[in-house]
Design an enzyme around this catalytic site. Structure first.
Site, PDB file in Angstrom:
ATOM      1  N   PHE A 126      45.005  11.385  87.347  1.00  0.00           N
ATOM      2  CA  PHE A 126      44.934  10.488  88.497  1.00  0.00           C
ATOM      3  C   PHE A 126      43.710  10.848  89.336  1.00  0.00           C
ATOM      4  O   PHE A 126      43.464  12.033  89.604  1.00  0.00           O
ATOM      5  CB  PHE A 126      46.205  10.557  89.341  1.00  0.00           C
ATOM      6  CG  PHE A 126      46.283   9.440  90.331  1.00  0.00           C
ATOM      7  CD1 PHE A 126      46.668   8.173  89.925  1.00  0.00           C
ATOM      8  CD2 PHE A 126      45.922   9.637  91.647  1.00  0.00           C
ATOM      9  CE1 PHE A 126      46.706   7.116  90.831  1.00  0.00           C
ATOM     10  CE2 PHE A 126      45.959   8.589  92.555  1.00  0.00           C
ATOM     11  CZ  PHE A 126      46.349   7.323  92.145  1.00  0.00           C
ATOM     12  N   ASP A 195      51.391  17.900  89.637  1.00  0.00           N
ATOM     13  CA  ASP A 195      51.514  16.699  90.456  1.00  0.00           C
ATOM     14  C   ASP A 195      52.716  15.916  89.947  1.00  0.00           C
ATOM     15  O   ASP A 195      52.725  15.428  88.813  1.00  0.00           O
ATOM     16  CB  ASP A 195      50.234  15.867  90.350  1.00  0.00           C
ATOM     17  CG  ASP A 195      50.233  14.655  91.277  1.00  0.00           C
ATOM     18  OD1 ASP A 195      51.322  14.224  91.705  1.00  0.00           O
ATOM     19  OD2 ASP A 195      49.136  14.125  91.553  1.00  0.00           O
ATOM     20  N   TYR A 220      56.635   7.714  98.307  1.00  0.00           N
ATOM     21  CA  TYR A 220      56.765   6.264  98.400  1.00  0.00           C
ATOM     22  C   TYR A 220      57.028   5.571  97.068  1.00  0.00           C
ATOM     23  O   TYR A 220      57.106   4.345  97.019  1.00  0.00           O
ATOM     24  CB  TYR A 220      55.550   5.636  99.079  1.00  0.00           C
ATOM     25  CG  TYR A 220      54.192   5.965  98.497  1.00  0.00           C
ATOM     26  CD1 TYR A 220      53.728   5.328  97.352  1.00  0.00           C
ATOM     27  CD2 TYR A 220      53.373   6.898  99.113  1.00  0.00           C
ATOM     28  CE1 TYR A 220      52.482   5.616  96.828  1.00  0.00           C
ATOM     29  CE2 TYR A 220      52.125   7.196  98.596  1.00  0.00           C
ATOM     30  CZ  TYR A 220      51.682   6.564  97.458  1.00  0.00           C
ATOM     31  OH  TYR A 220      50.450   6.856  96.941  1.00  0.00           O
ATOM     32  N   LYS A 221      57.178   6.323  95.993  1.00  0.00           N
ATOM     33  CA  LYS A 221      57.489   5.702  94.703  1.00  0.00           C
ATOM     34  C   LYS A 221      59.003   5.732  94.495  1.00  0.00           C
ATOM     35  O   LYS A 221      59.745   4.987  95.129  1.00  0.00           O
ATOM     36  CB  LYS A 221      56.723   6.403  93.584  1.00  0.00           C
ATOM     37  CG  LYS A 221      55.206   6.343  93.741  1.00  0.00           C
ATOM     38  CD  LYS A 221      54.509   6.986  92.569  1.00  0.00           C
ATOM     39  CE  LYS A 221      53.029   7.217  92.816  1.00  0.00           C
ATOM     40  NZ  LYS A 221      52.257   6.016  93.150  1.00  0.00           N
ATOM     41  N   ARG A 367      51.605  -2.326  83.355  1.00  0.00           N
ATOM     42  CA  ARG A 367      52.670  -1.328  83.494  1.00  0.00           C
ATOM     43  C   ARG A 367      53.953  -1.981  83.982  1.00  0.00           C
ATOM     44  O   ARG A 367      53.934  -2.820  84.875  1.00  0.00           O
ATOM     45  CB  ARG A 367      52.291  -0.246  84.517  1.00  0.00           C
ATOM     46  CG  ARG A 367      51.160   0.655  84.150  1.00  0.00           C
ATOM     47  CD  ARG A 367      51.089   1.878  85.054  1.00  0.00           C
ATOM     48  NE  ARG A 367      51.235   1.552  86.473  1.00  0.00           N
ATOM     49  CZ  ARG A 367      51.244   2.461  87.451  1.00  0.00           C
ATOM     50  NH1 ARG A 367      51.112   3.733  87.156  1.00  0.00           N
ATOM     51  NH2 ARG A 367      51.357   2.094  88.708  1.00  0.00           N
TER      52      ARG A 367
END
Length: 408
Positions: A126, A195, A220-221, A367
């Site tokens: 990422f 991570d 927030y996921k 996705r």
């Protein structure tokens, strides 16, 4: 040929956690398969925020730091996240963003490594993970080294101070063997920073059992804390005495309200605090964390794998034009599936127009994410059937679907 719609109905009817979809503010006609980017809004969150704003801030004013325990939110929520990642309550704290926490922990790891400066990661990690290494490299504090995932173990030589990897790859969904890689890194004298942004709340994570050194994660996921929700950081207990993070803000002080001119770090992970905690966003995050903790990580993981397996099989049969690039084994991937198509962006936008929300990742990846607390098997089947129809009809070729927005 499998009757996928009937199978989805059967699985939804027997789903032991299906009732929890009612805990979220979701249109029943919406198939929301993007919780791996932004989790849905828990129904309890608006009331919680209203209470904090009107009651604790409005009526309580500054006294709410004590009477409403605002000052303890970072540790309190961290302790609730800890069981979801296989950590002890004293090892996790909520603070800042993933990017900022990466900077703190990369820096802290380098200080522990007696002159070693190499931070090893993989190309395609990422971006913020790689950018944070690059930023420290620009200051002469680190040296970035990248190796393909099948060459990482060979790249762990005597110069490597830290191995920094994302547990679940954001694009492919491929999941690292945390325990094995941590062990190999330690054998080479390196520390490891994981991570967990695409892991926590959806896949099994055992930081303690893996002997991990450090970790960061996103709020927030799958934790449903809201856009821009604070992140969290983990430091193994054995490193607490040696921990030194570079952002020596007042909230990370041993006694912040002593207002000393000189910085003395707080013990353990409390040192990772920096500025004043954002109480509104932390309060929202706590609602989401409480929901996930109440369902339990085992139930969430089990459903996550079943959702993704159902979707993978249905896509392979019904939409072979979109090959899946995620691992076949559900134990080797995160709570998502990624499909490759030259016009993945246009297909994604056409799906959104039909109230099936997935997302796009450059250059050519569609996705679909499976937030198990609220995603239904019927949602997954809708994604498959709508994709089939879009390809057959050519509707995705409409010009409006090719117009790129700032956020993709």
């Amino acid at each position: 040929m499998t009757d996928w719609q009937a199978e989805a109905e059967r699985l939804d009817a027997s789903d032991p956690i299906s009732k929890h979809r009612g805990d979220f503010l979701l249109d029943d006609a919406l198939a929301y398969l993007d919780g791996n980017s932004l989790g849905a809004l828990p129904k309890a969150t608006p009331d919680r925020i209203d209470k904090v704003v009107r009651g604790e801030w409005g009526d309580g004013l500054i006294s709410s730091w004590n009477t409403a325990s605002w000052i303890d939110l970072p540790q309190r929520i961290g302790a609730k996240i800890a069981p979801l990642v296989g950590a002890q309550p004293s090892e996790v704290v909520v603070a800042d963003s993933v990017s900022v926490n990466l900077f703190k922990l990369i820096s802290a790891a380098l200080l522990m490594q007696d002159g070693r400066k190499v931070v090893l990661s993989e190309p395609g990690n990422f971006p913020t993970d790689l950018y944070m290494i690059e930023g420290l490299e620009g200051q002469g504090l680190a040296e970035r080294r990248l190796a393909d995932r099948d060459a990482l173990e060979d790249a762990l030589d005597d110069d490597v101070a830290l191995l920094l990897l994302t547990h679940v790859h954001y694009k492919s969904g491929e999941m690292f063997d945390m325990k094995r890689l941590t062990r190999v890194a330690h054998q080479a004298g390196a520390l490891v920073l994981w991570d967990l942004s695409h892991s926590v709340g959806a896949v099994p994570v055992d930081l303690g059992g893996s002997n991990a050194d450090f970790a960061v994660g996103c709020g927030y996921k799958y934790l449903n804390g809201g856009p821009g929700a604070p992140g969290f950081a983990f430091v193994a207990q054995r490193h607490h005495d040696r921990l030194q993070q570079p952002l020596s803000g007042w909230m990370g002080h041993k006694a912040p309200f002593a207002f000393s001119d000189d910085y003395e770090p707080a013990p353990g992970v409390d040192q990772l605090l920096c500025g004043t905690p954002p109480i509104l966003s932390m309060s929202a995050l706590e609602v989401g964390v409480d929901l996930m903790a109440g369902i339990g990580i085992d139930a969430l993981v089990a459903k996550s794998r079943e959702l993704s397996e159902f979707t993978r099989a249905a896509m392979a049969q019904m939409v072979p034009e979109l090959p899946c690039i995620s691992p076949d084994d559900p134990a080797s991937r995160g709570s998502q599936l990624s499909f490759r198509h030259e016009h993945a962006y246009e297909l994604c936008q056409a799906l959104i127009a039909r109230k099936v929300i997935g997302d796009f990742r450059a250059l050519d990846i569609l996705r679909l994410g499976f937030a198990p607390a609220y995603v239904r098997y019927a949602d997954c089947w809708r994604a498959v059937s709508e994709l089939r129809d879009l390809l057959d009809s050519g509707e995705w070729k409409k010009p409006q679907y090719a117009q790129r927005a700032k956020v993709t």
